[in-house]
Scaffold this motif. Structure first.
Motif, PDB file in Angstrom:
ATOM      1  N   ALA A 161       0.840  -1.201   0.000  1.00 37.88           N
ATOM      2  CA  ALA A 161       0.000   0.000   0.000  1.00 37.88           C
ATOM      3  C   ALA A 161       0.874   1.250   0.000  1.00 37.88           C
ATOM      4  O   ALA A 161       1.704   1.409  -0.887  1.00 37.88           O
ATOM      5  CB  ALA A 161      -0.959  -0.038   1.195  1.00 37.88           C
ATOM      6  N   VAL A 162       0.756   2.123   1.019  1.00 40.91           N
ATOM      7  CA  VAL A 162       1.332   3.461   0.913  1.00 40.91           C
ATOM      8  C   VAL A 162       2.281   3.803   2.056  1.00 40.91           C
ATOM      9  O   VAL A 162       3.459   4.071   1.849  1.00 40.91           O
ATOM     10  CB  VAL A 162       0.194   4.523   0.838  1.00 40.91           C
ATOM     11  CG1 VAL A 162       0.764   5.937   0.823  1.00 40.91           C
ATOM     12  CG2 VAL A 162      -0.642   4.295  -0.410  1.00 40.91           C
ATOM     13  N   GLY A 163       1.790   3.848   3.292  1.00 43.03           N
ATOM     14  CA  GLY A 163       2.600   4.352   4.394  1.00 43.03           C
ATOM     15  C   GLY A 163       2.844   5.848   4.242  1.00 43.03           C
ATOM     16  O   GLY A 163       2.034   6.572   3.670  1.00 43.03           O
ATOM     17  N   GLY A 164       3.963   6.346   4.768  1.00 39.44           N
ATOM     18  CA  GLY A 164       4.267   7.774   4.705  1.00 39.44           C
ATOM     19  C   GLY A 164       4.766   8.217   3.341  1.00 39.44           C
ATOM     20  O   GLY A 164       5.042   7.409   2.453  1.00 39.44           O
ATOM     21  N   GLY A 165       4.869   9.542   3.153  1.00 45.23           N
ATOM     22  CA  GLY A 165       5.519  10.099   1.975  1.00 45.23           C
ATOM     23  C   GLY A 165       4.641  10.473   0.810  1.00 45.23           C
ATOM     24  O   GLY A 165       5.153  10.955  -0.209  1.00 45.23           O
TER      25      GLY A 165
END
Length: 402
Positions: A161-165
């Motif tokens: 998926a994504v997480g930070g940033g």
């Protein structure tokens, strides 16, 4: 099963191992093509941009300003990729060659009308050859994922998926997961690595790596390679344990400005039925907190100590649906020179992620995450230190493997 099949596919892809999506034989060679594409809708709210100029700090809001929201449609922690591999057995040796193309949805166009138009193809993360057998082990030469920090990112639930940033609007080609907020990015690096034959459940790898430019004054000679090593112990279906190290020295043409870095990490994943627990800890000197060496030195070239930890729990509520939560923290220690100069620098970056992942088909996963990140600073003035960076993101999208 989402927790095994798709995560395994992403790990195989990151390692440059074919998932045998498309395979055919050309003479004595087995040819394989596999890949993945993902896209996520992200909304990032920047509560406070923080001190983007602080030494060793990668800002939490990217190009989003304080009090603003930013919407992006981009790939997540994995870029898109297609992996070509060729393998055969000749005179008792297993031979293999791997090449990948890793594009993203990167927006890099300039000007008022560039949003959603400017695009960069991405990078080429893997290009290497490999040979060996069960008796001698395996030698790999070329560009591939590093050994130090490898297991931390490959076991991050945000890998799918994504997480930070996401606030950087894709200019990094991917988002960050928990990079810089729990672990250091392993990076894809030119290397010559040797992996021993299996020793029971233990796997050992070590290699020489193209040296990174660690900055400093004068001209870096980089006459010595970097070194990395990794030990992994399989617990079968129960999980695995790992430990790794990194070391590099850099000489400079300016007296007393040579630089060194060294780091280590240890961690593991344990499975208890539908529950999976992951933990990882790193520490070192000169190694930084986000990218290898980034922020690892003061203005005089002195090594800063850094450390961080990453914890995660996931649970399969149905055979196709998984929920998860992780928390990571990375911190940077000031040197005596930093304290004397009252250097404004990173103190700590903390992040937590709540995730929901549903395996719509064996190849397609729908994911949704909520990410909150904060950044604290040290040195400088009281007013600067009080401006804590903080941002939150909601992301929803899909990833497909073939």
């Amino acid at each position: 099963m989402i927790s095994k099949k798709l995560v395994a596919a992403s790990i195989l892809a990151a390692m440059g191992t074919s998932a045998h999506a498309i395979g055919f034989k050309a003479g004595e060679w087995e040819m394989d093509i596999s890949g993945s594409v993902n896209a996520y809708y992200n909304t990032t709210s920047c509560d406070n941009v923080g001190q983007t100029g602080a030494s060793g700090a990668l800002g939490v809001c990217g190009s989003t300003a304080t009090g603003q929201d930013r919407t992006t449609i981009q790939n997540g922690l994995l870029p898109g990729f297609i992996v070509f591999s060729a393998s055969t057995k000749q005179e008792g040796y297993d031979l293999k060659a791997v090449i990948s193309i890793d594009p993203g949805t990167t927006n890099t166009g300039a000007g008022a009308f560039s949003g959603g138009v400017g695009q960069t193809v991405g990078d080429q993360r893997r290009v290497y050859l490999q040979f060996g057998n069960a008796e001698m082990g395996t030698i790999k030469a070329g560009r591939d994922i590093g050994l130090f920090g490898q297991n931390a990112i490959l076991n991050d639930m945000s890998l799918l998926a994504v997480g930070g940033g996401s606030g950087y609007n894709g200019v990094l080609n991917t988002t960050l997961g928990s990079i810089g907020a729990g672990y250091i990015y392993t990076e894809f690096q030119p290397q010559i690595t040797y992996t021993t034959p299996a020793i029971g459940n233990l796997s050992l790898s070590a290699g020489v790596f193209q040296p990174k430019n660690l900055g400093g004054t004068g001209t870096a000679e980089n006459s010595s390679p970097g070194f990395q090593g990794l030990a992994t112990y399989s617990l079968g279906n129960t999980g695995k344990l790992w430990a790794s190290f990194i070391n590099q020295s850099q000489k400079s043409t300016t007296a007393n400005t040579d630089r060194k870095l060294n780091g280590y990490e240890a961690g593991g994943t344990l499975n208890f039925g539908e529950l999976s627990l992951t933990g990882n800890y790193f520490g070192g000197s000169g190694v930084g907190t986000t990218l290898i060496g980034f922020g690892g030195y003061d203005a005089n070239g002195g090594k800063r100590d850094s450390q961080g930890y990453f914890t995660q729990a996931t649970y399969k509520i149905t055979p196709k649906t998984k929920i998860g939560v992780n928390y990571g923290s990375s911190s940077l220690d000031a040197t005596g020179a930093d304290t004397a100069a009252n250097t404004l620098m990173l103190d700590q970056t903390n992040q937590y992620v709540l995730g929901l992942y549903h395996n719509l088909t064996p190849s397609l996963t729908i994911g949704a995450e909520y990410i909150n990140i904060e950044q604290k600073y040290q040195g400088g003035t009281l007013a600067q230190r009080s401006q804590k960076g903080e941002a939150s993101t909601f992301a929803v999208g899909a990833i497909i493997f073939f």
